[in-house]
Design an enzyme around this catalytic site. Sequence first.
Site, PDB file in Angstrom:
ATOM      1  N   PRO A  36     -70.668 -31.793 -64.567  1.00 51.39           N
ATOM      2  CA  PRO A  36     -70.045 -32.650 -65.584  1.00 51.39           C
ATOM      3  C   PRO A  36     -71.073 -33.490 -66.324  1.00 51.39           C
ATOM      4  CG  PRO A  36     -68.896 -32.829 -63.468  1.00 51.39           C
ATOM      5  CD  PRO A  36     -70.154 -32.076 -63.208  1.00 51.39           C
ATOM      6  N   GLY A  37     -70.818 -33.724 -67.604  1.00 57.46           N
ATOM      7  CA  GLY A  37     -71.656 -34.633 -68.381  1.00 57.46           C
ATOM      8  C   GLY A  37     -72.945 -34.050 -68.903  1.00 57.46           C
ATOM      9  N   THR A  38     -73.108 -32.723 -68.833  1.00 57.19           N
ATOM     10  CA  THR A  38     -74.372 -32.127 -69.275  1.00 57.19           C
ATOM     11  C   THR A  38     -74.343 -31.697 -70.743  1.00 57.19           C
ATOM     12  OG1 THR A  38     -73.580 -30.049 -68.303  1.00 57.19           O
ATOM     13  CG2 THR A  38     -75.121 -31.351 -67.007  1.00 57.19           C
ATOM     14  N   GLY A  39     -73.202 -31.833 -71.413  1.00 60.33           N
ATOM     15  CA  GLY A  39     -73.163 -31.573 -72.852  1.00 60.33           C
ATOM     16  C   GLY A  39     -72.480 -30.282 -73.246  1.00 60.33           C
ATOM     17  N   LYS A  40     -71.597 -29.755 -72.423  1.00 58.37           N
ATOM     18  CA  LYS A  40     -70.928 -28.485 -72.756  1.00 58.37           C
ATOM     19  C   LYS A  40     -70.028 -28.640 -73.971  1.00 58.37           C
ATOM     20  CE  LYS A  40     -69.295 -28.085 -68.527  1.00 58.37           C
ATOM     21  NZ  LYS A  40     -70.044 -29.169 -67.842  1.00 58.37           N
ATOM     22  N   THR A  41     -69.282 -29.734 -74.045  1.00 56.77           N
ATOM     23  CA  THR A  41     -68.405 -29.970 -75.203  1.00 56.77           C
ATOM     24  C   THR A  41     -69.217 -30.173 -76.475  1.00 56.77           C
ATOM     25  OG1 THR A  41     -66.765 -31.003 -73.739  1.00 56.77           O
ATOM     26  CG2 THR A  41     -66.532 -31.398 -76.088  1.00 56.77           C
ATOM     27  N   HIS A  52     -83.972 -53.857 -43.109  1.00 55.05           N
ATOM     28  CA  HIS A  52     -83.509 -52.467 -43.197  1.00 55.05           C
ATOM     29  C   HIS A  52     -84.066 -51.796 -44.454  1.00 55.05           C
ATOM     30  CE1 HIS A  52     -80.361 -49.266 -42.540  1.00 55.05           C
ATOM     31  NE2 HIS A  52     -80.583 -49.106 -43.832  1.00 55.05           N
ATOM     32  N   GLU A  53     -83.944 -52.461 -45.598  1.00 59.86           N
ATOM     33  CA  GLU A  53     -84.419 -51.864 -46.853  1.00 59.86           C
ATOM     34  C   GLU A  53     -85.946 -51.787 -46.892  1.00 59.86           C
ATOM     35  OE1 GLU A  53     -82.358 -50.397 -48.614  1.00 59.86           O
ATOM     36  OE2 GLU A  53     -80.584 -51.282 -47.695  1.00 59.86           O
ATOM     37  N   HIS A  94     -86.956 -48.647 -45.170  1.00 60.21           N
ATOM     38  CA  HIS A  94     -86.884 -47.482 -46.070  1.00 60.21           C
ATOM     39  C   HIS A  94     -88.087 -47.448 -47.009  1.00 60.21           C
ATOM     40  CE1 HIS A  94     -82.990 -46.048 -44.868  1.00 60.21           C
ATOM     41  NE2 HIS A  94     -82.345 -47.151 -45.234  1.00 60.21           N
TER      42      HIS A  94
END
Length: 498
Positions: A114-119, A339-340, A343
């Site tokens: 979705p959202g990749t520009g097909k329309t 915690h962060e 990471h």
Amino acid sequence: MFKQYGKEIVIGFVPVFLLFLQFIMGVNTIPIVLLGAIVGGLLFMARSRGHLATVGGERKTKSRPVKPMSFDQIGGQERAKQELVEALDFLVKVDQISKFGIRPMKGILLTGPPGTGKTLLAKAAAQYTDSIYLGASGSEFVEMYVGVGASRIRDLFKEARQKAAKQNKSSAVIFIDEIDVIGGKRDGGQQREYDQTLNQLLTELDGIHTSDTPRILLIGATNRKEMLDSALLRPGRFDRHISVDLPDKKGRSHILNIHAKNKPLDSTEVNLEKIAEESFGFSGAQLESVMNEAAIYAMREDSEAISQRHLSMAIDKVMMGERTDREATKEERERVALHELGHAIAAELVRPGSVSQVALLPRGQALGYVRHNPQDDKYLYTKEFLEGQIMIALGGAAAEEMFYGDRSTGSRSDFDQAMNIVRSMVECGLTELGIIESSMMTPDKWASITRTILDELMIRVKELLESNREVFTASLDVLTIEETLSGDRFRQLLAEAA
């Protein structure tokens, strides 16, 4: 006068006539009344159904004015645009294709997330071929009333031909989004509404003759190509399948520049190339949202222009949601910060330069987060790379164990991510099991291999973090006070504590 009041006269005459037959002539009128009620009910149902089919079809397939869209206005899909233009040239360069005996395409299928520009590609296709454009969604053709969907398909193709003829166009483009709704695989069931709709669509495609004017080109879009019926995918219907994937770094930069044209950017500090790096995995729609949210942040602060900070905040919002108002206790904030940092330190030691930001801000369901900045877009992963990803995911839990002796529920999503990576490693033959079919794995075997890999990597990441304990001390106070650390600032603290 009868035409004007005919309905009222009939309504008044019928009961009087029935009473006359019942009481004067002695005729039993009950069967006549029941028969009339049945006939009237059937006529009413028939009219209602026909009205629904007609009105529904007209309403749903009625096209709306479309803003002209060119391929130059679509960024990040150079390969898809090239393939589509080549297919559309069969409509434009009629003399050349006739010379080589090429049959013009009847249908083009656009597949991708979705959202990749097909329309947008479908709209640009209509502009490129100077065609009439009609758009619809697959859900508009499926109703509880049998035959309505098939009727709407007929109306859609009929409207395309009529509009093209009326505007003296030689071709028309019909775009159906989410075509898998009506084009799904048939399982042999009878009297299913979307089966009839699909049958009508197949019939219309077979009826598109390449020598007819106007020519009709059907463009379908779906996120689930594997769900489509094989009869719809065969040559002669959808002749070309074009994959519209997520944009790479170059494509993301192009998209950001397109959406930045009408926005006041701070030219002294804004670097869209850096934003393109930080937005790995974003679709075109998400990138447009990043620019829009950045403009909203700038307007909210009464700024004259959009700064790099606004763009960075917009990435966080699109990725994780808006900042929440949850107030954590001092102990919770310190645990989340450690915690962060676990990471972040693991990420910098495993892949230097990969941390983009460390934040102690609640967004969505997270109380804090680390945003990573992939140096290069990667599509193939080695065992070493995936083990590094697992170590980064386990870094938060390892840091909590180092300082508190136990873990918290904040590591749940990290463990889910780590186990998904282990599953990918097993399915790709990157573990001690070698090449194996995942369906042959029993739950006990999955648990054994997952525990073995995660326990080994947890030991490694603990040793890595323990050797850099001073970095936690140096960074904790800064993070709890400032709440955010940029990647450069964090790397500076890491270097000073080393």
